[in-house]
Write an enzyme that holds these catalytic residues in place. Sequence first.
Site, mmCIF file in Angstrom:
data_model
loop_
_atom_site.group_PDB
_atom_site.id
_atom_site.type_symbol
_atom_site.label_atom_id
_atom_site.label_comp_id
_atom_site.label_asym_id
_atom_site.label_seq_id
_atom_site.Cartn_x
_atom_site.Cartn_y
_atom_site.Cartn_z
ATOM 1 N N ASP A 32 11.476 8.618 10.274
ATOM 2 C CA ASP A 32 11.474 7.618 9.195
ATOM 3 C C ASP A 32 10.008 7.290 8.893
ATOM 4 O O ASP A 32 9.108 7.669 9.641
ATOM 5 C CB ASP A 32 12.217 6.348 9.650
ATOM 6 C CG ASP A 32 12.193 5.244 8.584
ATOM 7 O OD1 ASP A 32 12.473 5.550 7.409
ATOM 8 O OD2 ASP A 32 11.873 4.090 8.909
ATOM 9 N N SER A 33 9.799 6.541 7.826
ATOM 10 C CA SER A 33 8.438 6.105 7.498
ATOM 11 C C SER A 33 7.923 5.085 8.518
ATOM 12 O O SER A 33 6.722 4.835 8.575
ATOM 13 C CB SER A 33 8.422 5.454 6.122
ATOM 14 O OG SER A 33 9.177 4.260 6.165
ATOM 15 N N CYS B 101 18.488 1.545 2.548
ATOM 16 C CA CYS B 101 17.182 1.775 3.183
ATOM 17 C C CYS B 101 17.427 1.485 4.658
ATOM 18 O O CYS B 101 18.068 0.477 4.995
ATOM 19 C CB CYS B 101 16.135 0.822 2.618
ATOM 20 S SG CYS B 101 14.595 0.795 3.578
ATOM 21 N N GLU C 82 8.401 -4.451 8.788
ATOM 22 C CA GLU C 82 7.424 -3.766 9.659
ATOM 23 C C GLU C 82 6.515 -4.788 10.357
ATOM 24 O O GLU C 82 6.010 -4.542 11.438
ATOM 25 C CB GLU C 82 6.578 -2.771 8.850
ATOM 26 C CG GLU C 82 7.324 -1.511 8.424
ATOM 27 C CD GLU C 82 7.581 -0.496 9.554
ATOM 28 O OE1 GLU C 82 6.793 -0.427 10.506
ATOM 29 O OE2 GLU C 82 8.616 0.214 9.476
ATOM 30 N N CYS D 156 15.863 8.173 6.769
ATOM 31 C CA CYS D 156 15.095 7.513 5.716
ATOM 32 C C CYS D 156 15.735 7.863 4.376
ATOM 33 O O CYS D 156 15.856 9.050 4.030
ATOM 34 C CB CYS D 156 13.648 8.012 5.754
ATOM 35 S SG CYS D 156 12.629 7.348 4.431
ATOM 36 N N HIS E 172 15.694 0.374 6.922
ATOM 37 C CA HIS E 172 15.166 -0.897 7.440
ATOM 38 C C HIS E 172 16.170 -2.046 7.236
ATOM 39 O O HIS E 172 16.153 -3.024 7.966
ATOM 40 C CB HIS E 172 13.863 -1.282 6.723
ATOM 41 C CG HIS E 172 12.654 -0.500 7.142
ATOM 42 N ND1 HIS E 172 12.473 0.831 6.811
ATOM 43 C CD2 HIS E 172 11.561 -0.859 7.868
ATOM 44 C CE1 HIS E 172 11.311 1.240 7.302
ATOM 45 N NE2 HIS E 172 10.733 0.238 7.942
HETATM 46 N N1 DGL Z 1 13.350 3.228 5.794
HETATM 47 C C1 DGL Z 1 13.083 3.986 4.652
HETATM 48 C C2 DGL Z 1 14.229 4.208 3.736
HETATM 49 O O1 DGL Z 1 15.340 4.287 4.209
HETATM 50 C C3 DGL Z 1 11.732 3.931 4.023
HETATM 51 C C4 DGL Z 1 11.213 2.636 3.595
HETATM 52 C C5 DGL Z 1 9.770 2.754 3.081
HETATM 53 O O2 DGL Z 1 8.939 3.321 3.789
HETATM 54 O O3 DGL Z 1 9.514 2.269 1.987
HETATM 55 O O4 DGL Z 1 14.076 4.340 2.554
#
Ligand code: DGL
Length: 276
Positions: A10-11, A187, A154, A73, A189
């Site tokens: 993931d990011s 997302c 984050e 992600c 997150h």
């Molecule tokens: N967690 C990620 C997603 O599902 C990326 C969020 C990001 O880095 O902007 O899109």
Amino acid sequence: MDNRPIGIFDSGLGGLTCVEPLMKALPNERLIYFGDTARTPYGSKATKTIRSFSTQIADFLVQNDVKMIVIACNTVSATCLEDLRYRFPDIPIIGIIEPAAARIARSCSSENRVGIIGTKVTIRSCAYDHCIRRLNEYIQIYSAACPAFVPLIEEGIIHNDIMDLTIRYYMDDFVLENRIDTLVLGCTHYPLLRPAIERLYPDMRIINPSEEIVKSVVSVLSERDMLSGERCGEDIFYASDLSENFINMINLITGGSDARIKFKNFDIEAISSEQS
Ligand code: DGL
């Protein structure tokens, strides 16, 4: 049987919301996780940049002999899934949007009003809309980008008034005007915000794609006879900028006492400068 590790990335720390159900569903599997914490968020970047970052990470995972790559992600799944599948045709690569769309198409009808929230890139790509409509063209879909969620998460700003206000800023009008009854956390997150969202919008059904991708991983590994026979070796959590928040989050998920878990900082910039 295949005892090699599963690669997952993931990011940042959002992909950890997939790791938790993955560890529960497949306790024999060894994981190599990569969170690109030095370069997060991806969701407001150009597709070209996201493609270059995710290719570097996938290359790194393949060099570590993973048997499968799980793209935990939505942003990368929305923009780079086919590129990565093309680059590594012999490795199963699972994106998060396809399994989530299948669940939405299965469990919603034309009566439902489905709201998708995600990063700017995910929402702009319309990847959810396309995937869902391929399976069920009658579902009513609405979407909204919530770009401030990821940087706050984050930073560990999750359970407090700042986050509550941010959620209401993006979602109050969206939910009310479109009469959303089903919300998709588009997302990885966002499942961390689920308790707050449920508190603020108690009547809404929530679909969590992080749970759906795990079902896909289990079925692909089983179908291909690639499940691990026994757990050998440790799980490794790499971050391109190993922060306290990242370590705390992993300790929270794993109970913090598992000696088979290792944290490593990996300077992804070293790879990018080698490649340029
Ligand atoms: N967690 C990620 C997603 O599902 C990326 C969020 C990001 O880095 O902007 O899109």
